[in-house]
Motif scaffolding. Structure first.
Motif, PDB file in Angstrom:
ATOM      1  N   ALA A  20       0.834  -1.206   0.000  1.00 40.10           N
ATOM      2  CA  ALA A  20       0.000   0.000   0.000  1.00 40.10           C
ATOM      3  C   ALA A  20       0.868   1.255   0.000  1.00 40.10           C
ATOM      4  O   ALA A  20       0.546   2.235  -0.677  1.00 40.10           O
ATOM      5  N   GLY A  21       1.961   1.224   0.744  1.00 36.49           N
ATOM      6  CA  GLY A  21       2.878   2.359   0.764  1.00 36.49           C
ATOM      7  C   GLY A  21       3.521   2.617  -0.588  1.00 36.49           C
ATOM      8  O   GLY A  21       3.661   3.762  -1.012  1.00 36.49           O
ATOM      9  N   GLY A  24       0.850   4.048  -2.850  1.00 36.59           N
ATOM     10  CA  GLY A  24       0.638   5.445  -2.482  1.00 36.59           C
ATOM     11  C   GLY A  24       1.756   6.344  -2.975  1.00 36.59           C
ATOM     12  O   GLY A  24       1.522   7.475  -3.428  1.00 36.59           O
ATOM     13  N   ARG A  41      -2.746   5.817   0.108  1.00 34.17           N
ATOM     14  CA  ARG A  41      -2.056   4.905   1.019  1.00 34.17           C
ATOM     15  C   ARG A  41      -2.911   4.619   2.245  1.00 34.17           C
ATOM     16  O   ARG A  41      -3.021   3.472   2.671  1.00 34.17           O
ATOM     17  N   VAL A  45      -4.128   0.974   3.284  1.00 35.94           N
ATOM     18  CA  VAL A  45      -3.688   0.366   4.541  1.00 35.94           C
ATOM     19  C   VAL A  45      -4.887  -0.131   5.336  1.00 35.94           C
ATOM     20  O   VAL A  45      -4.847  -1.236   5.895  1.00 35.94           O
TER      21      VAL A  45
END
Length: 129
Positions: A20-21, A24, A41, A45
């Motif tokens: 997810a990071g 993002g 993000r 998350v």
């Protein structure tokens, strides 16, 4: 509390949170907007935590404690490297201080994890193996 539930939840959650990071970050670079990337993000998350919680909840036995699932979700915060400097969730929008951002992210991560486990406990029972 079974170690398999805690470790599996922690590893799954950490990998999904780091993915997810990365997504993002790609969105932020593409849009030239840090806030847009942080928004994506944060959404991903929360989705990663929810998917992880449900996935491992379905693998728990009736005798397992829900605390194992919560401990695993908190372990995911520890294992996801991008959370250590406050770039793992949403606090980056509120502060430039890495330490403060990490603490804010930890508190929000814990609240969401607790809420997910509470919803699972109230709405279902672990599957029987």
């Amino acid at each position: 509390m079974r170690a398999r539930i805690v470790l599996g939840t922690a590893l799954t959650g950490a990998v999904l949170a780091m993915v997810a990071g990365v997504i993002g970050g790609l969105v932020a670079a593409d849009q030239l907007s840090v806030d847009g990337g942080v928004g994506v993000r944060a959404f991903l998350v929360v989705a990663a935590l929810a998917v992880t919680a449900v996935f491992w909840w379905l693998r728990m036995e009736p005798g397992d404690k829900p605390e194992a699932l919560f401990a695993g979700l908190m372990g995911a915060w520890l294992l996801a490297i991008n959370t250590w400097n406050g770039h793992g969730f949403v606090a980056q929008v509120f502060t430039d201080s890495y330490g403060l951002a990490a603490v804010i992210d930890l508190v929000l991560w814990a609240a969401i994890s607790y809420g997910l486990v509470a919803v699972l406990v109230r709405t279902s029972t672990p599957a029987r193996s």
